[in-house]
Each structure stands twice: as structure tokens, then as C-alpha cells.
Design a protein around this motif. Sequence first.
Motif, PDB file in Angstrom:
ATOM      1  N   PRO A 123       0.839  -1.206   0.000  1.00 12.90           N
ATOM      2  CA  PRO A 123       0.000   0.000   0.000  1.00 12.90           C
ATOM      3  C   PRO A 123       0.873   1.256   0.000  1.00 12.90           C
ATOM      4  N   HIS A 124       0.539   2.180  -0.886  1.00 12.00           N
ATOM      5  CA  HIS A 124       1.323   3.410  -1.013  1.00 12.00           C
ATOM      6  C   HIS A 124       0.423   4.534  -1.509  1.00 12.00           C
ATOM      7  N   THR A 125       0.891   5.735  -1.302  1.00  6.77           N
ATOM      8  CA  THR A 125       0.235   6.900  -1.893  1.00  6.77           C
ATOM      9  C   THR A 125       1.239   7.554  -2.829  1.00  6.77           C
ATOM     10  N   TYR A 126       0.712   8.190  -3.859  1.00  5.14           N
ATOM     11  CA  TYR A 126       1.561   8.827  -4.852  1.00  5.14           C
ATOM     12  C   TYR A 126       1.421  10.341  -4.762  1.00  5.14           C
ATOM     13  N   GLU A 127       2.523  11.001  -4.707  1.00 11.83           N
ATOM     14  CA  GLU A 127       2.700  12.439  -4.850  1.00 11.83           C
ATOM     15  C   GLU A 127       1.761  13.317  -4.015  1.00 11.83           C
ATOM     16  N   ASP A 128       2.281  13.743  -2.906  1.00 15.35           N
ATOM     17  CA  ASP A 128       1.611  14.731  -2.060  1.00 15.35           C
ATOM     18  C   ASP A 128       2.710  15.501  -1.343  1.00 15.35           C
ATOM     19  N   VAL A 129       2.332  16.506  -0.580  1.00 20.27           N
ATOM     20  CA  VAL A 129       3.307  17.310   0.160  1.00 20.27           C
ATOM     21  C   VAL A 129       3.887  16.472   1.294  1.00 20.27           C
ATOM     22  N   ILE A 130       5.195  16.527   1.463  1.00 12.60           N
ATOM     23  CA  ILE A 130       5.877  15.707   2.467  1.00 12.60           C
ATOM     24  C   ILE A 130       5.403  16.075   3.869  1.00 12.60           C
ATOM     25  N   TYR A 183       7.776  20.478  -0.254  1.00  9.65           N
ATOM     26  CA  TYR A 183       8.265  19.522  -1.239  1.00  9.65           C
ATOM     27  C   TYR A 183       7.232  18.416  -1.397  1.00  9.65           C
ATOM     28  N   LYS A 184       7.162  17.851  -2.600  1.00 10.72           N
ATOM     29  CA  LYS A 184       6.284  16.702  -2.836  1.00 10.72           C
ATOM     30  C   LYS A 184       7.123  15.433  -2.889  1.00 10.72           C
ATOM     31  N   TYR A 185       6.587  14.373  -2.295  1.00  8.13           N
ATOM     32  CA  TYR A 185       7.233  13.070  -2.406  1.00  8.13           C
ATOM     33  C   TYR A 185       6.687  12.371  -3.644  1.00  8.13           C
ATOM     34  N   ASP A 186       7.395  11.333  -4.089  1.00  5.57           N
ATOM     35  CA  ASP A 186       6.887  10.524  -5.192  1.00  5.57           C
ATOM     36  C   ASP A 186       5.958   9.430  -4.658  1.00  5.57           C
ATOM     37  N   TRP A 187       6.410   8.691  -3.652  1.00  3.00           N
ATOM     38  CA  TRP A 187       5.568   7.673  -3.014  1.00  3.00           C
ATOM     39  C   TRP A 187       5.765   7.728  -1.505  1.00  3.00           C
ATOM     40  N   TYR A 188       4.735   7.319  -0.794  1.00  2.00           N
ATOM     41  CA  TYR A 188       4.812   7.213   0.664  1.00  2.00           C
ATOM     42  C   TYR A 188       4.204   5.881   1.063  1.00  2.00           C
ATOM     43  N   PHE A 189       4.899   5.179   1.975  1.00  2.00           N
ATOM     44  CA  PHE A 189       4.446   3.892   2.492  1.00  2.00           C
ATOM     45  C   PHE A 189       4.049   4.086   3.952  1.00  2.00           C
ATOM     46  N   PRO A 190       2.758   4.247   4.215  1.00  2.00           N
ATOM     47  CA  PRO A 190       2.322   4.559   5.577  1.00  2.00           C
ATOM     48  C   PRO A 190       2.651   3.486   6.606  1.00  2.00           C
ATOM     49  N   GLU A 191       2.623   2.218   6.223  1.00  2.00           N
ATOM     50  CA  GLU A 191       2.889   1.153   7.197  1.00  2.00           C
ATOM     51  C   GLU A 191       4.319   1.187   7.712  1.00  2.00           C
ATOM     52  N   ALA A 192       5.243   1.602   6.861  1.00  3.14           N
ATOM     53  CA  ALA A 192       6.652   1.650   7.262  1.00  3.14           C
ATOM     54  C   ALA A 192       7.121   3.076   7.512  1.00  3.14           C
ATOM     55  N   ASP A 193       6.264   4.054   7.253  1.00  7.23           N
ATOM     56  CA  ASP A 193       6.608   5.469   7.395  1.00  7.23           C
ATOM     57  C   ASP A 193       7.884   5.796   6.598  1.00  7.23           C
ATOM     58  N   ILE A 194       7.851   5.411   5.311  1.00  7.34           N
ATOM     59  CA  ILE A 194       8.993   5.620   4.424  1.00  7.34           C
ATOM     60  C   ILE A 194       8.519   6.357   3.171  1.00  7.34           C
ATOM     61  N   TYR A 195       9.313   7.336   2.780  1.00  6.86           N
ATOM     62  CA  TYR A 195       9.076   8.066   1.544  1.00  6.86           C
ATOM     63  C   TYR A 195      10.019   7.518   0.476  1.00  6.86           C
ATOM     64  N   VAL A 196       9.558   7.526  -0.767  1.00  5.25           N
ATOM     65  CA  VAL A 196      10.396   7.086  -1.877  1.00  5.25           C
ATOM     66  C   VAL A 196      10.460   8.214  -2.900  1.00  5.25           C
ATOM     67  N   GLU A 197      11.667   8.522  -3.313  1.00  2.00           N
ATOM     68  CA  GLU A 197      11.900   9.540  -4.332  1.00  2.00           C
ATOM     69  C   GLU A 197      12.542   8.887  -5.541  1.00  2.00           C
TER      70      GLU A 197
END
Length: 172
Positions: free
Chosen positions: A73-80, A88-102
Motif C-alpha cells: 500500500p502506497h500513496t503517490y505524490e503529495d506534500v511531504i 516539497y512533494k514526495y513521489d511515493w509514501y508507504f504509511p505502514e513503514a513510514d517511508i518516503y520514496v523519491e
Amino acid sequence: MNSQQMFLIIFVSIIVLVLAFVLLLNFLRGKYQEESKAYRAHYPSSYLCKDGDKVRSLSELVVDDFFYLHRIPHTYEDVILKTSEKKYKYDWYFPEADIYVEFFGFSGKKYKDTQRDKINFYRKHNLNMVALDPSDLDDLSTKIPAKFGKHWDHLIHSRHCPHCGDALDNRV
């Protein structure tokens, strides 16, 4: 010149300054909105991923579909951080692990400066970020898990609904 004339001159001067300030603010706001529209026009979200996300490039489509196929599960592109001074906007965010992906896929001095500033932003706010680049696309199955390290096992071993992404318990 009497006091009434002096008061009138000061009053008119203040009104002129306030109007000039309001006009300047409106100009700057319009310029910002034009830049935002230009960014969206220049980098439209026009690639539709398997999970319904609309991304800006074929590279992002490949990465997003990889996450989807691994049922992460991930979300795409929102404000960090919406509360921070810089947006800044992230590319992906993984809420379960609290990790952003650029995904850093561009080149050039201006982009490299923005990339450096963004990485420093993540560090300053103690946020977990995984950086991907075009060289990772040649072997996603090996390179992405390696970049996530110990977090990867947690992400792929938890079970999720393939339709909505909600975590499933052990009964299913």
C-alpha cells in the motif's frame, strides 16, 4: 502647512503604499499560480498505473506497478510535511513503514540542486527516505529490496487486500 493638511498627506501616502503592496501581492500570487500551472502542463500526470495512480513518467509507472504487484500500500505524490516551511512533494509514501520514496530521474544543475535540497529536507526532519534513480530500473526485483533493507520484509510479508490495500488479518 497646517496639521490637517499634514494628516491628509500622510493618510493618502499610507493608502497609496497599501494599494501598491496589495498589487504586488496579487502579482506574485498570479506568478506563482502560473508557475504551478506551467509545471503541471510540462509534467502532466498522464500515465495510468495498474492500481489507478496517475504518474508523470514511464519510469514512475514501472516503479508504481512494481509496488502494486508486490501489494505494498502506497500513496503517490503529495506534500511531504504540510506543516513545514518548504513544501516539497514526495513521489511515493508507504504509511505502514513510514517511508518516503523519491525517484530522481532528471539531470541538470537546477534539478541536482533541488535533489540535494530535498535530501537535506528529509534529513533535517528525520524522515526515512529511499532514493531511486534510472539505474535501478534494470533490475527492480533486486535493487528496490536492497534499498529498503530491513523494511522490505515487513512491507511484502504483511498481507493486503489487492483491491483496497487494507491490511488483512491472519483469518484470510
